[in-house]
Write a protein that holds these residues in place. Sequence first.
Motif, PDB file in Angstrom:
ATOM      1  N   THR A   1       0.842  -1.202   0.000  1.00  0.00           N
ATOM      2  CA  THR A   1       0.000   0.000   0.000  1.00  0.00           C
ATOM      3  C   THR A   1       0.872   1.245   0.000  1.00  0.00           C
ATOM      4  O   THR A   1       2.083   1.170   0.147  1.00  0.00           O
ATOM      5  CB  THR A   1      -0.898   0.040   1.253  1.00  0.00           C
ATOM      6  OG1 THR A   1      -0.056   0.134   2.399  1.00  0.00           O
ATOM      7  CG2 THR A   1      -1.771  -1.180   1.353  1.00  0.00           C
ATOM      8  N   ASN A   2       0.249   2.388  -0.127  1.00  0.00           N
ATOM      9  CA  ASN A   2       0.974   3.644  -0.073  1.00  0.00           C
ATOM     10  C   ASN A   2       0.830   4.347   1.273  1.00  0.00           C
ATOM     11  O   ASN A   2       1.394   5.406   1.470  1.00  0.00           O
ATOM     12  CB  ASN A   2       0.522   4.581  -1.193  1.00  0.00           C
ATOM     13  CG  ASN A   2       1.159   4.212  -2.508  1.00  0.00           C
ATOM     14  OD1 ASN A   2       2.193   3.565  -2.552  1.00  0.00           O
ATOM     15  ND2 ASN A   2       0.525   4.615  -3.587  1.00  0.00           N
ATOM     16  N   ASN A   3       0.054   3.777   2.198  1.00  0.00           N
ATOM     17  CA  ASN A   3      -0.094   4.357   3.533  1.00  0.00           C
ATOM     18  C   ASN A   3       0.099   3.269   4.575  1.00  0.00           C
ATOM     19  O   ASN A   3      -0.411   2.160   4.430  1.00  0.00           O
ATOM     20  CB  ASN A   3      -1.474   4.985   3.723  1.00  0.00           C
ATOM     21  CG  ASN A   3      -1.669   6.207   2.867  1.00  0.00           C
ATOM     22  OD1 ASN A   3      -0.728   6.927   2.585  1.00  0.00           O
ATOM     23  ND2 ASN A   3      -2.896   6.439   2.448  1.00  0.00           N
ATOM     24  N   SER A   4       0.827   3.591   5.612  1.00  0.00           N
ATOM     25  CA  SER A   4       1.015   2.690   6.744  1.00  0.00           C
ATOM     26  C   SER A   4       0.891   3.518   8.003  1.00  0.00           C
ATOM     27  O   SER A   4       1.366   4.649   8.057  1.00  0.00           O
ATOM     28  CB  SER A   4       2.390   2.035   6.690  1.00  0.00           C
ATOM     29  OG  SER A   4       2.544   1.312   5.488  1.00  0.00           O
ATOM     30  N   THR A   5       0.265   2.937   9.038  1.00  0.00           N
ATOM     31  CA  THR A   5       0.016   3.697  10.265  1.00  0.00           C
ATOM     32  C   THR A   5       0.617   2.991  11.473  1.00  0.00           C
ATOM     33  O   THR A   5       0.375   1.804  11.687  1.00  0.00           O
ATOM     34  CB  THR A   5      -1.497   3.892  10.485  1.00  0.00           C
ATOM     35  OG1 THR A   5      -2.034   4.567   9.343  1.00  0.00           O
ATOM     36  CG2 THR A   5      -1.773   4.712  11.730  1.00  0.00           C
ATOM     37  N   PHE A   6       1.403   3.749  12.243  1.00  0.00           N
ATOM     38  CA  PHE A   6       1.926   3.262  13.513  1.00  0.00           C
ATOM     39  C   PHE A   6       0.882   3.516  14.583  1.00  0.00           C
ATOM     40  O   PHE A   6       0.423   4.646  14.756  1.00  0.00           O
ATOM     41  CB  PHE A   6       3.217   3.990  13.895  1.00  0.00           C
ATOM     42  CG  PHE A   6       4.430   3.482  13.180  1.00  0.00           C
ATOM     43  CD1 PHE A   6       5.115   2.374  13.640  1.00  0.00           C
ATOM     44  CD2 PHE A   6       4.890   4.123  12.046  1.00  0.00           C
ATOM     45  CE1 PHE A   6       6.240   1.909  12.984  1.00  0.00           C
ATOM     46  CE2 PHE A   6       6.011   3.671  11.377  1.00  0.00           C
ATOM     47  CZ  PHE A   6       6.697   2.557  11.850  1.00  0.00           C
ATOM     48  N   SER A   7       0.514   2.458  15.308  1.00  0.00           N
ATOM     49  CA  SER A   7      -0.439   2.585  16.407  1.00  0.00           C
ATOM     50  C   SER A   7       0.267   3.137  17.632  1.00  0.00           C
ATOM     51  O   SER A   7       1.372   2.720  17.959  1.00  0.00           O
ATOM     52  CB  SER A   7      -1.048   1.229  16.726  1.00  0.00           C
ATOM     53  OG  SER A   7      -1.782   1.296  17.931  1.00  0.00           O
ATOM     54  N   PHE A   8      -0.366   4.056  18.317  1.00  0.00           N
ATOM     55  CA  PHE A   8       0.268   4.661  19.485  1.00  0.00           C
ATOM     56  C   PHE A   8       0.271   3.729  20.694  1.00  0.00           C
ATOM     57  O   PHE A   8       1.053   3.902  21.607  1.00  0.00           O
ATOM     58  CB  PHE A   8      -0.408   5.986  19.848  1.00  0.00           C
ATOM     59  CG  PHE A   8      -1.777   5.861  20.459  1.00  0.00           C
ATOM     60  CD1 PHE A   8      -1.923   5.757  21.827  1.00  0.00           C
ATOM     61  CD2 PHE A   8      -2.907   5.868  19.651  1.00  0.00           C
ATOM     62  CE1 PHE A   8      -3.182   5.658  22.384  1.00  0.00           C
ATOM     63  CE2 PHE A   8      -4.161   5.768  20.213  1.00  0.00           C
ATOM     64  CZ  PHE A   8      -4.309   5.661  21.581  1.00  0.00           C
ATOM     65  N   ARG A   9      -0.582   2.719  20.711  1.00  0.00           N
ATOM     66  CA  ARG A   9      -0.671   1.840  21.881  1.00  0.00           C
ATOM     67  C   ARG A   9       0.589   1.010  22.090  1.00  0.00           C
ATOM     68  O   ARG A   9       1.077   0.882  23.192  1.00  0.00           O
ATOM     69  CB  ARG A   9      -1.878   0.926  21.770  1.00  0.00           C
ATOM     70  CG  ARG A   9      -3.167   1.698  21.802  1.00  0.00           C
ATOM     71  CD  ARG A   9      -4.354   0.771  21.935  1.00  0.00           C
ATOM     72  NE  ARG A   9      -5.580   1.487  21.721  1.00  0.00           N
ATOM     73  CZ  ARG A   9      -6.206   2.182  22.650  1.00  0.00           C
ATOM     74  NH1 ARG A   9      -5.703   2.258  23.851  1.00  0.00           N
ATOM     75  NH2 ARG A   9      -7.331   2.808  22.377  1.00  0.00           N
ATOM     76  N   ARG A  10       1.125   0.433  21.023  1.00  0.00           N
ATOM     77  CA  ARG A  10       2.324  -0.406  21.145  1.00  0.00           C
ATOM     78  C   ARG A  10       3.377  -0.102  20.085  1.00  0.00           C
ATOM     79  O   ARG A  10       4.371  -0.792  19.992  1.00  0.00           O
ATOM     80  CB  ARG A  10       1.942  -1.875  21.060  1.00  0.00           C
ATOM     81  CG  ARG A  10       1.096  -2.320  22.200  1.00  0.00           C
ATOM     82  CD  ARG A  10       0.825  -3.792  22.115  1.00  0.00           C
ATOM     83  NE  ARG A  10      -0.133  -4.157  23.128  1.00  0.00           N
ATOM     84  CZ  ARG A  10       0.022  -5.184  23.916  1.00  0.00           C
ATOM     85  NH1 ARG A  10       1.070  -5.947  23.807  1.00  0.00           N
ATOM     86  NH2 ARG A  10      -0.893  -5.473  24.811  1.00  0.00           N
ATOM     87  N   GLY A  11       3.144   0.861  19.263  1.00  0.00           N
ATOM     88  CA  GLY A  11       4.093   1.175  18.202  1.00  0.00           C
ATOM     89  C   GLY A  11       4.080   0.166  17.076  1.00  0.00           C
ATOM     90  O   GLY A  11       5.070  -0.017  16.388  1.00  0.00           O
ATOM     91  N   THR A  12       2.945  -0.503  16.898  1.00  0.00           N
ATOM     92  CA  THR A  12       2.844  -1.528  15.860  1.00  0.00           C
ATOM     93  C   THR A  12       2.391  -0.917  14.538  1.00  0.00           C
ATOM     94  O   THR A  12       1.824   0.177  14.497  1.00  0.00           O
ATOM     95  CB  THR A  12       1.856  -2.627  16.283  1.00  0.00           C
ATOM     96  OG1 THR A  12       0.577  -2.033  16.539  1.00  0.00           O
ATOM     97  CG2 THR A  12       2.351  -3.350  17.528  1.00  0.00           C
ATOM     98  N   ILE A  13       2.645  -1.655  13.467  1.00  0.00           N
ATOM     99  CA  ILE A  13       2.300  -1.219  12.113  1.00  0.00           C
ATOM    100  C   ILE A  13       2.022  -2.461  11.287  1.00  0.00           C
ATOM    101  O   ILE A  13       2.536  -3.543  11.587  1.00  0.00           O
ATOM    102  CB  ILE A  13       3.462  -0.386  11.499  1.00  0.00           C
ATOM    103  CG1 ILE A  13       3.045   0.273  10.177  1.00  0.00           C
ATOM    104  CG2 ILE A  13       4.702  -1.214  11.338  1.00  0.00           C
ATOM    105  CD1 ILE A  13       4.077   1.257   9.632  1.00  0.00           C
TER     106      ILE A  13
END
Length: 170
Positions: free
Chosen positions: A117-129
């Motif tokens: 994909t062209n977008n990836s999001t880091f979650s603030f809860r655990r820093g996961t992506i």
Amino acid sequence: MNKKQSLGFTLTELMITVAIIGILASIAVPSFQDMIERNRLKEAVEGLKSDLMFARTEAIKQSQDITVSRSTGNAGAWCYGLNGGGSCDCNTANACSLKVVSGGSYSNQINMSAAVTNNSTFSFRRGTIGADGVTFSTGNYSLRVLFNNVGRVRVCVPAGATSFGGYDDC
């Protein structure tokens, strides 16, 4: 009889010296061009890697999801941006809140393509992506920046690409 001492070089000696320098330079220039190409590619790859690690840290620190938006392209016509709270258009001025990187600032020889994909999001809860990757390439070399579900970011050489010192195969 007094002999005059010779001071300096003769024209013949000077021409031979210039010819030798020219031959040595013509041998050295191609290897320098290859080294410059490799260093520019490495700079772009390591730049994205460090920006992804920065985005992960900022997501945790700000308690806000950080999205890495990418616009792929060839010949330096690519970009990526870091934004809190959703995707952004890295081609638009001031659209990304944290950072924007343009491919033209590295080299017009570098191409970027996204694996999924062209977008990836880091979650603030655990820093996961979500697992994904981005491939940077030139005419002779390719390197891939991979990130996995737990937020780990690494650089590797894609299958079938020319080996690149310091990086393992993907």
